[in-house]
Design a protein around this motif. Structure first.
Motif, mmCIF file in Angstrom:
data_model
loop_
_atom_site.group_PDB
_atom_site.id
_atom_site.type_symbol
_atom_site.label_atom_id
_atom_site.label_comp_id
_atom_site.label_asym_id
_atom_site.label_seq_id
_atom_site.Cartn_x
_atom_site.Cartn_y
_atom_site.Cartn_z
ATOM 1 N N VAL A 19 2.378 1.727 -3.513
ATOM 2 C CA VAL A 19 1.414 2.251 -4.481
ATOM 3 C C VAL A 19 1.071 3.709 -4.164
ATOM 4 C CG1 VAL A 19 -0.922 1.986 -5.428
ATOM 5 C CG2 VAL A 19 0.525 -0.012 -5.087
ATOM 6 N N ASN A 20 0.878 4.030 -2.887
ATOM 7 C CA ASN A 20 0.581 5.415 -2.502
ATOM 8 C C ASN A 20 1.717 6.355 -2.911
ATOM 9 O OD1 ASN A 20 -1.916 4.870 -1.304
ATOM 10 N ND2 ASN A 20 -1.022 4.575 0.718
ATOM 11 N N LYS A 21 2.942 5.958 -2.622
ATOM 12 C CA LYS A 21 4.086 6.825 -2.950
ATOM 13 C C LYS A 21 4.303 6.906 -4.463
ATOM 14 C CE LYS A 21 6.322 6.746 1.480
ATOM 15 N NZ LYS A 21 7.233 6.074 2.376
ATOM 16 N N THR A 22 4.020 5.824 -5.166
ATOM 17 C CA THR A 22 4.108 5.852 -6.629
ATOM 18 C C THR A 22 3.082 6.844 -7.163
ATOM 19 O OG1 THR A 22 4.897 3.576 -6.726
ATOM 20 C CG2 THR A 22 3.927 4.479 -8.742
ATOM 21 N N TYR A 23 1.876 6.783 -6.641
ATOM 22 C CA TYR A 23 0.806 7.701 -7.047
ATOM 23 C C TYR A 23 1.217 9.155 -6.835
ATOM 24 C CZ TYR A 23 -3.620 10.256 -6.803
ATOM 25 O OH TYR A 23 -4.618 11.181 -6.965
ATOM 26 N N ILE A 24 1.717 9.462 -5.642
ATOM 27 C CA ILE A 24 2.104 10.845 -5.331
ATOM 28 C C ILE A 24 3.239 11.298 -6.242
ATOM 29 C CG2 ILE A 24 3.167 12.320 -3.566
ATOM 30 C CD1 ILE A 24 1.509 10.631 -1.499
ATOM 31 N N GLU A 25 4.193 10.421 -6.482
ATOM 32 C CA GLU A 25 5.320 10.769 -7.347
ATOM 33 C C GLU A 25 4.869 11.012 -8.788
ATOM 34 O OE1 GLU A 25 9.422 8.594 -8.511
ATOM 35 O OE2 GLU A 25 9.037 8.852 -6.363
ATOM 36 N N GLN A 37 0.838 -1.205 0.000
ATOM 37 C CA GLN A 37 0.000 0.000 0.000
ATOM 38 C C GLN A 37 0.872 1.254 0.000
ATOM 39 O OE1 GLN A 37 -3.624 0.074 -0.094
ATOM 40 N NE2 GLN A 37 -2.979 2.082 -0.802
ATOM 41 N N ASP A 38 1.922 1.253 0.793
ATOM 42 C CA ASP A 38 2.846 2.384 0.842
ATOM 43 C C ASP A 38 3.537 2.580 -0.510
ATOM 44 O OD1 ASP A 38 4.311 4.478 2.261
ATOM 45 O OD2 ASP A 38 6.048 3.126 2.185
ATOM 46 N N PRO A 44 -10.508 2.492 -5.386
ATOM 47 C CA PRO A 44 -10.113 2.788 -3.998
ATOM 48 C C PRO A 44 -8.721 2.265 -3.614
ATOM 49 C CG PRO A 44 -11.627 0.944 -4.028
ATOM 50 C CD PRO A 44 -11.484 1.412 -5.456
ATOM 51 N N ILE A 45 -7.797 2.119 -4.569
ATOM 52 C CA ILE A 45 -6.491 1.551 -4.210
ATOM 53 C C ILE A 45 -5.577 2.546 -3.503
ATOM 54 C CG2 ILE A 45 -6.565 -0.221 -5.997
ATOM 55 C CD1 ILE A 45 -4.544 1.378 -7.612
ATOM 56 N N ILE A 46 -5.876 3.823 -3.616
ATOM 57 C CA ILE A 46 -5.059 4.851 -2.968
ATOM 58 C C ILE A 46 -5.753 5.283 -1.686
ATOM 59 C CG2 ILE A 46 -4.140 7.204 -3.240
ATOM 60 C CD1 ILE A 46 -2.829 5.053 -5.019
ATOM 61 N N ASP A 47 -4.995 5.433 -0.604
ATOM 62 C CA ASP A 47 -5.630 5.871 0.634
ATOM 63 C C ASP A 47 -5.940 7.373 0.553
ATOM 64 O OD1 ASP A 47 -3.311 7.357 1.411
ATOM 65 O OD2 ASP A 47 -2.557 5.710 2.622
ATOM 66 N N GLU A 48 -6.824 7.825 1.417
ATOM 67 C CA GLU A 48 -7.322 9.204 1.358
ATOM 68 C C GLU A 48 -6.219 10.224 1.615
ATOM 69 O OE1 GLU A 48 -9.866 12.118 0.340
ATOM 70 O OE2 GLU A 48 -10.114 9.971 0.041
ATOM 71 N N ILE A 49 -5.278 9.914 2.474
ATOM 72 C CA ILE A 49 -4.171 10.836 2.749
ATOM 73 C C ILE A 49 -3.357 11.061 1.473
ATOM 74 C CG2 ILE A 49 -1.988 11.106 4.010
ATOM 75 C CD1 ILE A 49 -3.379 9.550 6.332
ATOM 76 N N SER A 50 -3.064 9.997 0.749
ATOM 77 C CA SER A 50 -2.306 10.111 -0.497
ATOM 78 C C SER A 50 -3.125 10.829 -1.569
ATOM 79 C CB SER A 50 -1.884 8.733 -0.994
ATOM 80 O OG SER A 50 -1.069 8.106 -0.032
ATOM 81 N N ARG A 51 -4.414 10.557 -1.621
ATOM 82 C CA ARG A 51 -5.295 11.231 -2.588
ATOM 83 C C ARG A 51 -5.290 12.743 -2.334
ATOM 84 N NH1 ARG A 51 -8.499 8.561 -5.701
ATOM 85 N NH2 ARG A 51 -8.599 6.749 -4.360
ATOM 86 N N GLN A 52 -5.379 13.126 -1.064
ATOM 87 C CA GLN A 52 -5.360 14.555 -0.721
ATOM 88 C C GLN A 52 -4.000 15.182 -1.038
ATOM 89 O OE1 GLN A 52 -8.015 16.435 -0.002
ATOM 90 N NE2 GLN A 52 -9.126 14.532 -0.340
#
Length: 194
Positions: free
Chosen positions: A57-63, A54-55, A114-122
């Motif tokens: 994917v979240n960090k990949t998304y943000i990057e 999850q971390d 919903p694969i990205i958590d809300e903190i990363s989405r924000q």
């Protein structure tokens, strides 16, 4: 210095493998072992950079979101008129989506599931600030329709994703003419008619 570069290269390989595997197989069908194999690192190496899948994917998304928005706003100047500023941003977004189709597909999967958590989405939304500020100025000055930012995005930016998918299927070729026409439709959809 070589060790630092090797570390950056490994992390970048993991990010690239994550993008490719999530795009092709989906989040749930992408185990860490498969990501490690594609990135040509040991599975344990992933945990030097990321806490868990999850971390990662979240960090990949943000990057990727940061890269996307950095590209979109690169030639935008805050002093531009609302119309010129929107055109510059819109056309840069279109250019990115065409040139970086794998990253674009990854963002679309993340934004629409919903694969990205809300903190990363924000965190990802923060990268849209120049566009949101431009829209706020446009609404305040009576140039842009007083709609929510979600509606403005849905009707002016999101259609690019549809066009890109149509191009990827071979249904359309996005020439300069089609992109200019798409921009005109996007702008006419959000501007106030006087």
């Amino acid at each position: 210095m070589a060790t630092l570069q090797k570390s950056v290269d490994k992390r970048n390989s993991l990010i690239q493998a994550t993008i490719e595997l999530v795009n092709n197989d989906g989040f749930h069908a992408t185990p860490m072992s498969k990501i490690a194999k594609m990135a040509n690192v040991s599975p344990a190496t992933i945990y030097l950079y990321f806490d868990n899948k999850q971390d990662l994917v979240n960090k990949t998304y943000i990057e990727v979101k940061s890269c996307f928005m950095g590209y979109a706003f690169e030639s935008y100047i805050e002093k531009m008129s609302v119309e010129v500023g929107f055109e510059v941003i819109w056309k840069r977004i279109a250019e990115f989506k065409i040139k970086e189709s794998a990253k674009t597909l990854f963002l679309a999967k993340c934004d629409n599931t919903p694969i990205i958590d809300e903190i990363s989405r924000q965190e990802g939304i923060k990268h849209l600030k120049p566009l949101l500020d431009l829209w706020a100025r446009g609404k305040k000055d009576g140039i842009i329709k007083p709609l929510s930012d979600y509606l403005l995005y849905a009707y002016s930016i999101n259609p690019l994703s549809f066009l890109l998918m149509a191009q990827n299927r071979g249904s359309i070729l996005l020439t300069k003419l089609e992109l200019d026409q798409a921009y005109e439709v996007a702008w006419s959809g959000i501007k106030v008619y006087k």
